[in-house]
Write a protein that holds these residues in place. Structure first.
Motif, PDB file in Angstrom:
ATOM      1  N   ASP A 354       0.830  -1.207   0.000  1.00  0.00           N
ATOM      2  CA  ASP A 354       0.000   0.000   0.000  1.00  0.00           C
ATOM      3  C   ASP A 354       0.864   1.258   0.000  1.00  0.00           C
ATOM      4  O   ASP A 354       0.507   2.296   0.583  1.00  0.00           O
ATOM      5  CB  ASP A 354      -0.954   0.030   1.196  1.00  0.00           C
ATOM      6  CG  ASP A 354      -2.213   0.860   0.908  1.00  0.00           C
ATOM      7  OD1 ASP A 354      -2.422   1.266  -0.262  1.00  0.00           O
ATOM      8  OD2 ASP A 354      -2.982   1.102   1.849  1.00  0.00           O
ATOM      9  N   ALA A 355       2.018   1.179  -0.671  1.00  0.00           N
ATOM     10  CA  ALA A 355       2.932   2.320  -0.752  1.00  0.00           C
ATOM     11  C   ALA A 355       2.261   3.500  -1.439  1.00  0.00           C
ATOM     12  O   ALA A 355       1.602   3.356  -2.466  1.00  0.00           O
ATOM     13  CB  ALA A 355       4.196   1.925  -1.513  1.00  0.00           C
ATOM     14  N   LYS A 356       2.440   4.666  -0.887  1.00  0.00           N
ATOM     15  CA  LYS A 356       1.863   5.896  -1.419  1.00  0.00           C
ATOM     16  C   LYS A 356       2.662   6.358  -2.639  1.00  0.00           C
ATOM     17  O   LYS A 356       3.887   6.424  -2.591  1.00  0.00           O
ATOM     18  CB  LYS A 356       1.892   6.974  -0.330  1.00  0.00           C
ATOM     19  CG  LYS A 356       1.294   8.301  -0.713  1.00  0.00           C
ATOM     20  CD  LYS A 356       1.346   9.241   0.494  1.00  0.00           C
ATOM     21  CE  LYS A 356       0.784  10.611   0.182  1.00  0.00           C
ATOM     22  NZ  LYS A 356       0.825  11.506   1.369  1.00  0.00           N
ATOM     23  N   ILE A 357       1.970   6.649  -3.746  1.00  0.00           N
ATOM     24  CA  ILE A 357       2.665   7.117  -4.943  1.00  0.00           C
ATOM     25  C   ILE A 357       2.315   8.558  -5.302  1.00  0.00           C
ATOM     26  O   ILE A 357       2.964   9.146  -6.164  1.00  0.00           O
ATOM     27  CB  ILE A 357       2.390   6.207  -6.160  1.00  0.00           C
ATOM     28  CG1 ILE A 357       0.883   6.115  -6.454  1.00  0.00           C
ATOM     29  CG2 ILE A 357       2.991   4.830  -5.951  1.00  0.00           C
ATOM     30  CD1 ILE A 357       0.572   5.353  -7.733  1.00  0.00           C
ATOM     31  N   ARG A 358       1.303   9.128  -4.661  1.00  0.00           N
ATOM     32  CA  ARG A 358       0.970  10.549  -4.870  1.00  0.00           C
ATOM     33  C   ARG A 358       0.157  11.041  -3.688  1.00  0.00           C
ATOM     34  O   ARG A 358      -0.530  10.249  -3.017  1.00  0.00           O
ATOM     35  CB  ARG A 358       0.199  10.773  -6.179  1.00  0.00           C
ATOM     36  CG  ARG A 358      -1.132  10.041  -6.261  1.00  0.00           C
ATOM     37  CD  ARG A 358      -1.895  10.418  -7.529  1.00  0.00           C
ATOM     38  NE  ARG A 358      -1.129  10.208  -8.749  1.00  0.00           N
ATOM     39  CZ  ARG A 358      -0.998   9.016  -9.359  1.00  0.00           C
ATOM     40  NH1 ARG A 358      -1.589   7.954  -8.851  1.00  0.00           N
ATOM     41  NH2 ARG A 358      -0.284   8.905 -10.460  1.00  0.00           N
ATOM     42  N   ASP A 359       0.233  12.349  -3.430  1.00  0.00           N
ATOM     43  CA  ASP A 359      -0.563  12.932  -2.344  1.00  0.00           C
ATOM     44  C   ASP A 359      -1.815  13.624  -2.866  1.00  0.00           C
ATOM     45  O   ASP A 359      -2.688  14.009  -2.083  1.00  0.00           O
ATOM     46  CB  ASP A 359       0.271  13.905  -1.514  1.00  0.00           C
ATOM     47  CG  ASP A 359       0.775  15.099  -2.329  1.00  0.00           C
ATOM     48  OD1 ASP A 359       0.449  15.195  -3.533  1.00  0.00           O
ATOM     49  OD2 ASP A 359       1.504  15.930  -1.764  1.00  0.00           O
ATOM     50  N   ALA A 360      -1.899  13.781  -4.184  1.00  0.00           N
ATOM     51  CA  ALA A 360      -3.067  14.420  -4.779  1.00  0.00           C
ATOM     52  C   ALA A 360      -3.143  14.034  -6.246  1.00  0.00           C
ATOM     53  O   ALA A 360      -2.133  13.669  -6.860  1.00  0.00           O
ATOM     54  CB  ALA A 360      -2.986  15.942  -4.633  1.00  0.00           C
ATOM     55  N   ALA A 361      -4.350  14.123  -6.816  1.00  0.00           N
ATOM     56  CA  ALA A 361      -4.570  13.726  -8.203  1.00  0.00           C
ATOM     57  C   ALA A 361      -5.430  14.764  -8.911  1.00  0.00           C
ATOM     58  O   ALA A 361      -6.421  15.249  -8.350  1.00  0.00           O
ATOM     59  CB  ALA A 361      -5.258  12.360  -8.258  1.00  0.00           C
ATOM     60  N   LEU A 362      -5.048  15.086 -10.135  1.00  0.00           N
ATOM     61  CA  LEU A 362      -5.853  15.958 -10.984  1.00  0.00           C
ATOM     62  C   LEU A 362      -6.787  15.112 -11.848  1.00  0.00           C
ATOM     63  O   LEU A 362      -6.462  13.981 -12.207  1.00  0.00           O
ATOM     64  CB  LEU A 362      -4.959  16.791 -11.909  1.00  0.00           C
ATOM     65  CG  LEU A 362      -4.019  17.819 -11.292  1.00  0.00           C
ATOM     66  CD1 LEU A 362      -3.256  18.543 -12.398  1.00  0.00           C
ATOM     67  CD2 LEU A 362      -4.774  18.814 -10.437  1.00  0.00           C
ATOM     68  N   PHE A 363      -7.928  15.694 -12.236  1.00  0.00           N
ATOM     69  CA  PHE A 363      -8.801  15.033 -13.202  1.00  0.00           C
ATOM     70  C   PHE A 363      -9.741  16.069 -13.812  1.00  0.00           C
ATOM     71  O   PHE A 363      -9.992  17.130 -13.216  1.00  0.00           O
ATOM     72  CB  PHE A 363      -9.582  13.872 -12.572  1.00  0.00           C
ATOM     73  CG  PHE A 363     -10.453  14.219 -11.381  1.00  0.00           C
ATOM     74  CD1 PHE A 363     -11.803  14.467 -11.534  1.00  0.00           C
ATOM     75  CD2 PHE A 363      -9.913  14.271 -10.100  1.00  0.00           C
ATOM     76  CE1 PHE A 363     -12.613  14.770 -10.443  1.00  0.00           C
ATOM     77  CE2 PHE A 363     -10.712  14.563  -8.993  1.00  0.00           C
ATOM     78  CZ  PHE A 363     -12.060  14.804  -9.166  1.00  0.00           C
ATOM     79  N   GLY A 364     -10.245  15.764 -15.023  1.00  0.00           N
ATOM     80  CA  GLY A 364     -11.172  16.693 -15.646  1.00  0.00           C
ATOM     81  C   GLY A 364     -11.332  16.490 -17.131  1.00  0.00           C
ATOM     82  O   GLY A 364     -10.701  15.633 -17.749  1.00  0.00           O
TER      83      GLY A 364
END
Length: 594
Positions: A354-364
Motif C-alpha cells: 500500500d505504498a503511497k505514490i501521490r498525495d493528490a490527483a488531478l482530473f477533468g
C-alpha cells in the motif's frame, strides 16, 4: 510472463458489491475481489472515453492540453512500446470510438486487433428505410445528431437477437479464444475491452429478469446527456436496465476467471480489471457524465489488480491511484523501461505494501473545471470568466470525436514550442471551439468526502481551498500545463493566493456574470447564465447585434424581470428551426448550477 486487462466502459463503482452495493447481481466481481487486490481510492484522469484511453496508453494526462483526440505522433504509447520490446500485444474490442476520426490511431499501436461491430450508434448495418421508433425514447431530443444515433441503434438491434450475437459476448469470446490459443506462449498482453455497461443499456432478457419491477412506461434504456426530467419510476427503471447490463458484464468476467483457473494462469499472468469512468444514474439530478460537475459517481472508479510476482489477493489498498498508472504498471511488469514523459507510477509497491505514490490527483475534461483530490477533499476549480477563455488545443492530429476540427479553427493556427512530453516536436496551437455550456456556470466547489461522501453540501473552508489551489498549480506545472490554463482558472503559476485575494476574486467572478445590456432590470442567475451560453455559441462579431436584438425583444414585451423563459422565448424567435432544438438543449442546460 503474460498480462490481461479486462476493461469496461462506464462501470459504476457504487453499483458493485465490492464497494458496498447490496442489490446488484455480480457474483463474479465478488470472486474477482478474492483473487486480486481491490483499490479503494482510484480516480479518473482525463474524461471521457478517448481522453481516458490516451491516459491509459501514455501514462499522463490528456485533458490539460487537448480534448477528445487520437494518439499523437510524439506519444510514447504503452502497447507500442511493449510491441517494440518483443511483447506481443492484442486488442479485442467492441468500442466503436477506436474507428472514428478521434480515435483512429489507438488500435493500430497493437500487434493485432479484432473489432466487433454494433454497439450504440455504430454505423454498422445499412438500411435506407427509417425504422419504426414510435415506442422509443432513445433519446427524446430532436437534435439531428441524437436522432441519427437513435436511428442507427434501432437498426443495429434488429441484428442482435441471441446472446451470442451481442457485441459484448462476441468480444469476450474472441478474447477467450486468444487466451486458449496462446496459453502456452510467453510475453503477451491481451486487452479485452467492451463498450458495456455504457449506454444504451441493451442486454438479454434473462439479465433483466434478475431485477423484477413494475414499469408501464415507454421503452427507456438510453438516458440523455441531460438533467433528470423523468418521473421517479422512469429513473428507477433506467437504473435496473443498467444493473441488468452490469450483470451481463459480470457473467463474461466470470468466463475469464474460469479460464485462468482452468489453465492455472494465475502463476504467471497479471490481471487488471478497470474502467474509463463512472456514470450518473439520477444522482445529483443528472444522467450520464459530460455536462455536469465531475461528481464521485463519475470520477471515483473501481480498480482491481493481480500481480503473480507478489501473490497478494483478497486484500484492499487505500493509496491514491489513477488511470495514468496503468501504462507504467504494465511496462514495469514486462521489464520495459518507462519513458521520461510518464507521470503515472508503477503499482507494484502499492500492491505489495500500500505504498503511497501521490498525495493528490488531478482530473477533468479539457476546457472544463480542473479538479483535484487529496483523498479526503475534492476541489473543482472553475474558470473565472463566462467565456471560459483563453483556451487552446495543442495537437498534430486535428480531429475530434467524429470529425476534423472546424475549418475556421484551422485558418489561424500558431506553432507551439515543444512541451516536455512531445519529444522535441512543435505542435499546432489551435483556438478551442466555443463551448456549448461553460463550466463557469457551476463555479468552484469544495467537498469534504469524510463528512459528506455523497457530495450534498459544498464546504466553505478558505484554508483548504487555498492549499488545494497551491497543489493544483504544482501538479499543473509538473505536467507542463499551457500558461493560459492558469489564466483561465485565475490561478497564479506558483499557486499562492491569500485569503483576501481569494475573497476578492470570488467577488469579481460574481460581477463577471452581469450582462452588458438592460442592467437596470432584474436578472435571475439562470437567465444570465443562459445568455452567456448563447453568446458563447455565436461568433464574437455577432454578439453586439445579438445583445441589441435581445434588448429590443425585452423592451417590446415590457419585461422588468428577466427570467429563463425570456431567454428561451428569444431563442425561438431568433434562430431558424433547424438550429433551434440543439440551441435550446444547451441553453436549458445553462440554467443548471449544480
Amino acid at each position: 510472463m503474460r498480462a490481461i486487462m479486462v476493461m469496461f466502459d462506464s462501470l459504476n463503482r457504487h453499483m458493485l458489491p465490492n464497494y458496498g452495493c447490496d442489490w446488484t447481481h455480480a457474483p463474479n466481481f465478488k470472486r474477482l475481489a478474492e483473487k486480486t487486490v481491490t483499490f479503494d481510492n482510484c480516480y479518473v484522469g482525463s474524461m471521457p472515453c478517448m481522453p481516458a484511453r490516451r491516459d491509459l496508453q501514455t501514462g499522463r494526462y490528456n485533458f490539460l492540453h487537448r480534448s477528445w483526440g487520437p494518439i499523437e505522433p510524439f506519444d510514447d504509447c504503452m502497447p507500442e512500446r511493449l510491441k517494440n520490446n518483443q511483447v506481443y500485444t492484442h486488442l479485442v474490442t467492441d468500442h466503436q470510438h477506436y474507428w472514428e476520426d478521434g480515435g483512429a490511431t489507438y488500435h493500430t499501436r497493437y500487434s493485432s486487433v479484432e473489432f466487433v461491430r454494433g454497439q450504440e450508434g455504430d454505423p454498422w448495418k445499412g438500411e435506407v428505410k427509417d425504422p419504426d421508433m414510435a415506442e422509443t425514447e432513445i433519446p427524446r431530443l430532436k437534435a439531428p445528431v441524437f436522432q441519427k444515433m437513435a436511428r442507427q441503434d434501432t437498426i443495429n438491434r434488429k441484428y442482435i437477437e441471441a446472446e451470442e450475437n451481442f457485441p459484448q459476448a462476441m468480444t469476450f469470446n474472441l478474447g477467450l479464444e486468444f487466451m486458449e490459443k496462446n496459453k502456452e506462449e510467453d510475453k503477451w498482453f491481451l486487452q479485452i475491452e467492451t463498450f458495456d455497461p455504457h449506454e444504451p443499456f441493451f442486454s438479454c432478457q434473462h439479465y433483466k429478469d434478475l431485477y423484477p419491477h413494475p414499469y408501464n412506461g415507454k421503452h427507456f434504456d438510453w438516458p440523455p446527456y441531460y438533467f433528470v426530467q423523468e418521473s421517479e419510476d422512469v429513473v428507477q427503471h433506467g437504473k435496473y436496465q443498467y444493473a441488468a447490463l452490469l450483470s451481463m458484464c459480470d457473467h463474461y468476467l466470470g468466463r475469464v476467471l474460469d479460464l485462468m483457473d482452468q489453465h492455472d494462469m494465475w502463476k504467471d499472468t497479471m490481471l487488471i480489471v478497470n474502467t474509463d469512468h463512472g456514470y450518473l444514474l439520477g444522482e445529483h439530478g443528472w444522467w450520464s457524465k459530460s455536462v455536469m460537475p465531475l461528481y464521485q459517481e463519475i470520477a471515483y472508479i473501481p480498480f482491481f489488480a493481480w500481480d503473480p510476482r507478489l501473490g497478494i489477493k483478497g486484500e484492499r489498498r487505500s493509496a491514491l491511484v489513477q488511470n495514468v498508472d496503468v501504462a507504467p504498471t504494465l511496462l514495469e511488469f514486462f521489464g520495459v523501461p518507462l519513458p521520461e514523459g510518464m507521470s503515472g507510477k508503477p503499482l507494484k509497491d502499492t500492491i505489495l505494501t500500500d505504498a503511497k505514490i501521490r498525495d493528490a490527483a488531478l482530473f477533468g475534461f479539457h476546457g472544463s473545471s480542473v479538479n483535484i483530490t487529496d483523498g479526503r477533499y475534492v476541489y473543482m476549480r472553475g474558470p473565472v470568466s463566462p467565456d471560459n477563455g483563453p483556451l487552446f488545443e495543442y495537437t498534430l492530429m486535428p480531429t475530434t470525436m467524429r470529425s476534423f476540427f472546424a475549418l475556421q479553427q484551422l485558418q489561424n493556427i500558431e506553432l507551439q514550442e515543444p512541451f516536455a512530453f512531445t519529444n522535441g516536436c512543435q505542435t499546432m496551437k489551435i483556438r478551442a471551439g466555443s463551448g456549448r455550456v461553460s463550466p463557469f456556470q457551476y463555479g468552484s466547489k469544495l467537498f469534504d468526502l469524510a463528512s459528506d461522501p455523497q457530495q450534498i453540501q459544498e464546504v466553505e473552508d478558505s484554508d483548504t481551498e487555498l492549499r488545494l489551489i497551491h497543489r493544483m498549480a504544482e501538479l499543473m506545472s509538473e505536467n507542463d500545463a499551457p500558461l493560459e490554463q492558469y489564466e483561465r482558472l485565475g490561478i497564479p503559476r506558483d499557486g499562492i493566493l491569500s485569503v483576501s485575494q481569494l475573497t476578492e476574486q470570488k467577488q469579481e467572478v460574481e460581477q463577471a456574470i452581469e450582462i452588458p445590456v438592460l442592467q437596470e432590470r432584474s436578472w435571475t442567475r439562470g437567465a444570465q447564465l443562459q445568455m452567456w451560453t448563447l453568446l458563447n455559441t455565436i461568433p464574437k462579431e455577432m454578439r453586439d447585434q445579438t445583445l441589441e436584438s435581445f434588448k429590443q425583444y425585452v423592451t417590446g414585451l415590457a419585461l422588468m424581470n428577466i427570467e429563463e423563459e425570456a431567454i428561451l422565448g428569444f431563442i425561438n424567435v431568433m434562430l431558424p428551426s433547424e438550429r433551434r432544438e440543439m440551441a435550446l438543449y444547451f441553453i436549458r442546460l445553462a440554467g443548471r448550477t449544480s
